[in-house]
Write an enzyme that holds these catalytic residues in place. Sequence first.
Site, short mmCIF file in Angstrom:
data_model
loop_
_atom_site.label_atom_id
_atom_site.label_comp_id
_atom_site.label_asym_id
_atom_site.label_seq_id
_atom_site.Cartn_x
_atom_site.Cartn_y
_atom_site.Cartn_z
N LYS A 1 0.84 -1.22 0.00
CA LYS A 1 0.00 0.00 0.00
C LYS A 1 0.87 1.26 0.00
O LYS A 1 0.66 2.17 -0.79
CB LYS A 1 -0.93 0.02 1.23
CG LYS A 1 -1.84 -1.19 1.34
CD LYS A 1 -2.76 -1.12 2.54
CE LYS A 1 -2.07 -1.14 3.89
NZ LYS A 1 -1.33 -2.39 4.20
N ARG B 1 12.01 -5.36 4.98
CA ARG B 1 11.71 -3.95 4.71
C ARG B 1 12.58 -3.03 5.56
O ARG B 1 12.89 -3.32 6.71
CB ARG B 1 10.24 -3.65 5.04
CG ARG B 1 9.93 -2.16 5.00
CD ARG B 1 8.46 -1.86 4.99
NE ARG B 1 7.79 -2.30 6.20
CZ ARG B 1 6.49 -2.17 6.40
NH1 ARG B 1 5.73 -1.64 5.47
NH2 ARG B 1 5.94 -2.60 7.53
N ARG C 1 -0.14 -9.37 13.16
CA ARG C 1 -0.76 -8.33 12.31
C ARG C 1 -1.57 -8.97 11.18
O ARG C 1 -2.65 -8.48 10.83
CB ARG C 1 0.33 -7.42 11.70
CG ARG C 1 0.94 -6.47 12.73
CD ARG C 1 2.26 -5.91 12.26
NE ARG C 1 2.14 -5.08 11.08
CZ ARG C 1 3.16 -4.80 10.27
NH1 ARG C 1 4.36 -5.29 10.50
NH2 ARG C 1 2.97 -4.02 9.24
P1 AP5 Z 1 4.87 -1.54 1.85
O1 AP5 Z 1 4.52 -0.73 0.66
O2 AP5 Z 1 5.60 -0.89 2.96
O3 AP5 Z 1 3.55 -2.33 2.38
P2 AP5 Z 1 2.30 -1.79 3.20
O4 AP5 Z 1 1.10 -2.48 2.67
O5 AP5 Z 1 2.28 -0.29 3.22
O6 AP5 Z 1 2.68 -2.38 4.61
P3 AP5 Z 1 2.51 -1.81 6.08
O7 AP5 Z 1 3.23 -2.80 6.97
O8 AP5 Z 1 2.98 -0.39 6.20
O9 AP5 Z 1 1.01 -1.90 6.28
P4 AP5 Z 1 0.25 -1.96 7.61
O10 AP5 Z 1 -1.14 -1.81 7.13
O11 AP5 Z 1 0.51 -3.13 8.46
O12 AP5 Z 1 0.91 -0.80 8.46
P5 AP5 Z 1 0.41 0.63 8.88
O13 AP5 Z 1 1.59 1.50 8.86
O14 AP5 Z 1 -0.82 1.04 8.16
O15 AP5 Z 1 5.73 -2.80 1.32
C1 AP5 Z 1 6.28 -3.73 2.24
C2 AP5 Z 1 7.64 -4.19 1.70
O16 AP5 Z 1 7.45 -4.91 0.46
C3 AP5 Z 1 8.62 -3.04 1.36
O17 AP5 Z 1 9.91 -3.44 1.71
C4 AP5 Z 1 8.49 -2.88 -0.16
O18 AP5 Z 1 9.68 -2.39 -0.75
C5 AP5 Z 1 8.15 -4.30 -0.61
N1 AP5 Z 1 7.26 -4.36 -1.76
C6 AP5 Z 1 6.16 -3.58 -1.99
N2 AP5 Z 1 5.55 -3.96 -3.14
C7 AP5 Z 1 6.28 -5.01 -3.63
C8 AP5 Z 1 6.14 -5.84 -4.79
N3 AP5 Z 1 5.13 -5.68 -5.66
N4 AP5 Z 1 7.04 -6.83 -4.97
C9 AP5 Z 1 8.07 -7.03 -4.07
N5 AP5 Z 1 8.26 -6.26 -2.96
C10 AP5 Z 1 7.36 -5.27 -2.75
O19 AP5 Z 1 -0.06 0.37 10.41
C11 AP5 Z 1 0.88 0.08 11.42
C12 AP5 Z 1 0.15 -0.03 12.74
O20 AP5 Z 1 -0.50 1.22 13.07
C13 AP5 Z 1 -0.99 -1.07 12.79
O21 AP5 Z 1 -0.53 -2.37 13.05
C14 AP5 Z 1 -1.85 -0.49 13.94
O22 AP5 Z 1 -1.27 -0.76 15.19
C15 AP5 Z 1 -1.77 1.01 13.71
N6 AP5 Z 1 -2.81 1.51 12.81
C16 AP5 Z 1 -2.64 2.10 11.59
N7 AP5 Z 1 -3.81 2.44 11.05
C17 AP5 Z 1 -4.77 2.06 11.94
C18 AP5 Z 1 -6.19 2.12 11.93
N8 AP5 Z 1 -6.87 2.64 10.89
N9 AP5 Z 1 -6.85 1.61 13.01
C19 AP5 Z 1 -6.19 1.10 14.06
N10 AP5 Z 1 -4.84 0.99 14.13
C20 AP5 Z 1 -4.13 1.47 13.07
#
Ligand code: AP5
Length: 216
Positions: free
Chosen positions: A13, A130, A174
């Site tokens: 994402k 990552r 997660r």
């Molecule tokens: P990346 O693009 O970083 O993936 P992502 O989907 O953004 O992953 P996140 O871990 O950031 O998502 P998340 O939803 O768990 O975390 P968030 O920050 O929202 O890609 C990942 C890796 O893969 C990278 O190294 C990239 O280079 C590689 N990659 C990407 N695309 C690729 C491809 N096509 N092929 C190969 N490699 C690829 O949330 C974190 C925490 O915050 C949550 O756990 C929770 O505690 C809290 N939180 C956030 N939002 C809320 C909410 N709305 N409600 C409650 N708690 C929340």
Amino acid sequence: MNLLLFGAPGSGKGTQAERLRDRLSLQHVSTGDLLRDAVARGTELGKKVEGIMAAGELVSDEIVLELIREAVENVRADDTKKGWILDGYPRTMVQAKELNGLLTDIGEAIDCVVVLEVDRDAVISRLSSRRSCPECKAVYNVLNKPPAVEGKCDKCGGGLVHRKDDQPETIANRLDVFQDQTAPILDFYEDKVALHRIDGNMPVDDVTAAIERQVQ
Ligand code: AP5
């Protein structure tokens, strides 16, 4: 255009939002980034959520709703943008309904939902390798997208980190939390907005191209 990027942790994402934001002139709103900023700044909110995030659990709906309210208002005040990309919100049915109400109140709506579908094993491997820049939010991967200089962000020179919640046992939690609490909310959108399912296992460029074909 208001776009919702939906997918499991590590589905890409943030990577896709970073690319689409510039190509489509949209504002990227990530609740994860907003929460991590609060933790890094040591605010009251940051202290409240730090342990929850490190354990891979969801922060309370009230806290994230407040953040999203502010973010949506900031985007509306910026007339250089043509809309926003929501990344990481909503994550529960309560959040989906609250968002709907918030947008209706201000005369906005979600135009489409893009769902990134990625195999569990691929996600575990991606998150374990990552590296993230806390300054400019750029995302790297030591296996397939390393920075030019080890440990340094190519864009801003900031020090790269391995997120606390990218440890194996937290990643597994997660993914379970996503399946239990977040995946079911797609039913809420199914008959309301255009919903595009994209194979997120493809290389990054191919995923971007597939999204652009659907949303333009
Ligand atoms: P990346 O693009 O970083 O993936 P992502 O989907 O953004 O992953 P996140 O871990 O950031 O998502 P998340 O939803 O768990 O975390 P968030 O920050 O929202 O890609 C990942 C890796 O893969 C990278 O190294 C990239 O280079 C590689 N990659 C990407 N695309 C690729 C491809 N096509 N092929 C190969 N490699 C690829 O949330 C974190 C925490 O915050 C949550 O756990 C929770 O505690 C809290 N939180 C956030 N939002 C809320 C909410 N709305 N409600 C409650 N708690 C929340």
